[in-house]
Write a protein that holds these residues in place. Structure first.
Motif, PDB file in Angstrom:
ATOM      1  N   PRO A   1      29.201  18.786  54.942  1.00  0.00           N
ATOM      2  CA  PRO A   1      30.663  18.865  55.046  1.00  0.00           C
ATOM      3  C   PRO A   1      31.399  18.435  53.776  1.00  0.00           C
ATOM      4  CG  PRO A   1      29.746  17.401  56.733  1.00  0.00           C
ATOM      5  CD  PRO A   1      28.618  17.893  55.907  1.00  0.00           C
ATOM      6  N   GLN A   2      30.793  17.601  52.968  1.00  0.00           N
ATOM      7  CA  GLN A   2      31.448  17.129  51.755  1.00  0.00           C
ATOM      8  C   GLN A   2      31.084  17.984  50.532  1.00  0.00           C
ATOM      9  OE1 GLN A   2      29.095  15.517  53.392  1.00  0.00           O
ATOM     10  NE2 GLN A   2      27.530  14.832  52.006  1.00  0.00           N
ATOM     11  N   CYS A   3      30.660  19.207  50.747  1.00  0.00           N
ATOM     12  CA  CYS A   3      30.251  20.068  49.634  1.00  0.00           C
ATOM     13  C   CYS A   3      31.433  20.432  48.734  1.00  0.00           C
ATOM     14  CB  CYS A   3      29.579  21.335  50.148  1.00  0.00           C
ATOM     15  SG  CYS A   3      30.704  22.527  50.889  1.00  0.00           S
ATOM     16  N   GLN A   4      31.120  20.813  47.525  1.00  0.00           N
ATOM     17  CA  GLN A   4      32.115  21.242  46.540  1.00  0.00           C
ATOM     18  C   GLN A   4      32.101  22.766  46.488  1.00  0.00           C
ATOM     19  OE1 GLN A   4      33.979  19.250  44.281  1.00  0.00           O
ATOM     20  NE2 GLN A   4      33.356  17.463  45.437  1.00  0.00           N
ATOM     21  N   ILE A   5      33.273  23.377  46.388  1.00  0.00           N
ATOM     22  CA  ILE A   5      33.368  24.829  46.243  1.00  0.00           C
ATOM     23  C   ILE A   5      34.032  25.126  44.906  1.00  0.00           C
ATOM     24  CG2 ILE A   5      34.396  26.947  47.157  1.00  0.00           C
ATOM     25  CD1 ILE A   5      34.233  25.721  49.932  1.00  0.00           C
ATOM     26  N   TYR A   6      33.374  25.962  44.124  1.00  0.00           N
ATOM     27  CA  TYR A   6      33.906  26.390  42.836  1.00  0.00           C
ATOM     28  C   TYR A   6      34.062  27.901  42.879  1.00  0.00           C
ATOM     29  CZ  TYR A   6      32.478  21.759  41.384  1.00  0.00           C
ATOM     30  OH  TYR A   6      32.329  20.396  41.288  1.00  0.00           O
ATOM     31  N   SER A   7      35.083  28.401  42.235  1.00  0.00           N
ATOM     32  CA  SER A   7      35.360  29.827  42.275  1.00  0.00           C
ATOM     33  C   SER A   7      35.892  30.308  40.932  1.00  0.00           C
ATOM     34  CB  SER A   7      36.402  30.113  43.364  1.00  0.00           C
ATOM     35  OG  SER A   7      36.816  31.459  43.335  1.00  0.00           O
ATOM     36  N   SER A   8      35.654  31.569  40.665  1.00  0.00           N
ATOM     37  CA  SER A   8      36.290  32.186  39.500  1.00  0.00           C
ATOM     38  C   SER A   8      37.762  32.403  39.861  1.00  0.00           C
ATOM     39  CB  SER A   8      35.607  33.508  39.155  1.00  0.00           C
ATOM     40  OG  SER A   8      36.202  34.586  39.831  1.00  0.00           O
ATOM     41  N   PRO A   9      38.613  32.687  38.896  1.00  0.00           N
ATOM     42  CA  PRO A   9      40.031  32.891  39.180  1.00  0.00           C
ATOM     43  C   PRO A   9      40.375  34.289  39.710  1.00  0.00           C
ATOM     44  CG  PRO A   9      39.652  32.993  36.828  1.00  0.00           C
ATOM     45  CD  PRO A   9      38.345  32.609  37.460  1.00  0.00           C
ATOM     46  N   LEU A  10      39.384  35.164  39.860  1.00  0.00           N
ATOM     47  CA  LEU A  10      39.661  36.499  40.387  1.00  0.00           C
ATOM     48  C   LEU A  10      40.208  36.389  41.813  1.00  0.00           C
ATOM     49  CD1 LEU A  10      36.467  38.447  39.237  1.00  0.00           C
ATOM     50  CD2 LEU A  10      38.694  38.330  38.112  1.00  0.00           C
ATOM     51  N   THR A  11      41.153  37.230  42.142  1.00  0.00           N
ATOM     52  CA  THR A  11      41.788  37.181  43.471  1.00  0.00           C
ATOM     53  C   THR A  11      40.759  37.237  44.577  1.00  0.00           C
ATOM     54  OG1 THR A  11      43.812  38.157  42.621  1.00  0.00           O
ATOM     55  CG2 THR A  11      43.434  38.344  44.980  1.00  0.00           C
ATOM     56  N   ARG A  12      39.827  38.179  44.505  1.00  0.00           N
ATOM     57  CA  ARG A  12      38.828  38.338  45.581  1.00  0.00           C
ATOM     58  C   ARG A  12      37.914  37.128  45.679  1.00  0.00           C
ATOM     59  NH1 ARG A  12      38.461  41.917  41.590  1.00  0.00           N
ATOM     60  NH2 ARG A  12      36.635  41.954  40.270  1.00  0.00           N
ATOM     61  N   ALA A  13      37.629  36.468  44.562  1.00  0.00           N
ATOM     62  CA  ALA A  13      36.788  35.271  44.589  1.00  0.00           C
ATOM     63  C   ALA A  13      37.528  34.101  45.208  1.00  0.00           C
ATOM     64  CB  ALA A  13      36.312  34.925  43.174  1.00  0.00           C
ATOM     65  N   LEU A  14      38.798  33.952  44.867  1.00  0.00           N
ATOM     66  CA  LEU A  14      39.619  32.878  45.467  1.00  0.00           C
ATOM     67  C   LEU A  14      39.787  33.091  46.970  1.00  0.00           C
ATOM     68  CD1 LEU A  14      42.320  32.447  42.689  1.00  0.00           C
ATOM     69  CD2 LEU A  14      40.511  30.830  43.304  1.00  0.00           C
ATOM     70  N   GLU A  15      39.997  34.336  47.378  1.00  0.00           N
ATOM     71  CA  GLU A  15      40.111  34.631  48.817  1.00  0.00           C
ATOM     72  C   GLU A  15      38.823  34.273  49.535  1.00  0.00           C
ATOM     73  OE1 GLU A  15      43.266  38.312  49.076  1.00  0.00           O
ATOM     74  OE2 GLU A  15      41.187  38.790  48.659  1.00  0.00           O
ATOM     75  N   THR A  16      37.689  34.580  48.897  1.00  0.00           N
ATOM     76  CA  THR A  16      36.391  34.256  49.482  1.00  0.00           C
ATOM     77  C   THR A  16      36.245  32.742  49.627  1.00  0.00           C
ATOM     78  OG1 THR A  16      35.372  36.255  48.582  1.00  0.00           O
ATOM     79  CG2 THR A  16      33.888  34.432  49.126  1.00  0.00           C
ATOM     80  N   ALA A  17      36.593  32.000  48.590  1.00  0.00           N
ATOM     81  CA  ALA A  17      36.489  30.533  48.634  1.00  0.00           C
ATOM     82  C   ALA A  17      37.407  29.938  49.713  1.00  0.00           C
ATOM     83  CB  ALA A  17      36.827  29.949  47.266  1.00  0.00           C
ATOM     84  N   GLU A  18      38.575  30.506  49.894  1.00  0.00           N
ATOM     85  CA  GLU A  18      39.497  29.990  50.909  1.00  0.00           C
ATOM     86  C   GLU A  18      38.951  30.180  52.322  1.00  0.00           C
ATOM     87  OE1 GLU A  18      43.192  31.970  50.152  1.00  0.00           O
ATOM     88  OE2 GLU A  18      43.591  30.767  48.367  1.00  0.00           O
ATOM     89  N   ILE A  19      38.260  31.289  52.535  1.00  0.00           N
ATOM     90  CA  ILE A  19      37.683  31.529  53.869  1.00  0.00           C
ATOM     91  C   ILE A  19      36.578  30.540  54.114  1.00  0.00           C
ATOM     92  CG2 ILE A  19      36.323  33.172  55.242  1.00  0.00           C
ATOM     93  CD1 ILE A  19      37.997  35.406  53.852  1.00  0.00           C
TER      94      ILE A  19
END
Length: 66
Positions: A48-66
Motif C-alpha cells: 500500500p505504501q508503494c511509489q508511483i512514477y509516471s512520464s508527463p504524457l497525458t495517457r501515462a498520467l491518466e494510467t497512474a491516476e487510475i
C-alpha cells in the motif's frame, strides 16, 4: 525492493489524433476500463505504501491516476 513496470493503457488512435501533439493523446474509454481491472489486481500484490512514477504524457498520467 520490488519493481513493477506498467505501460500506459490503450490510447486513442495516433493517426486519428493527428495533427494534435502526441504527448496530449489520452486513453481510450476501453483503455481506462481495462486499467481499472488491472489496478484491482495490482492492489492485491503491491504494498500500500508503494511509489508511483509516471512520464508527463497525458495517457501515462491518466494510467497512474487510475
Amino acid at each position: 525492493m520490488k519493481l513493477t513496470l506498467l505501460r500506459h493503457g490503450k490510447a486513442k488512435d495516433r493517426d486519428a489524433w493527428a495533427p494534435q501533439p502526441d504527448e496530449l493523446r489520452p486513453l481510450r474509454q476501453k483503455g481506462k476500463e481495462e486499467l481499472k481491472l488491472i489496478a484491482l489486481g495490482l492492489a492485491q500484490i503491491v504494498a500500500p505504501q508503494c511509489q508511483i512514477y509516471s512520464s508527463p504524457l497525458t495517457r501515462a498520467l491518466e494510467t497512474a491516476e487510475i
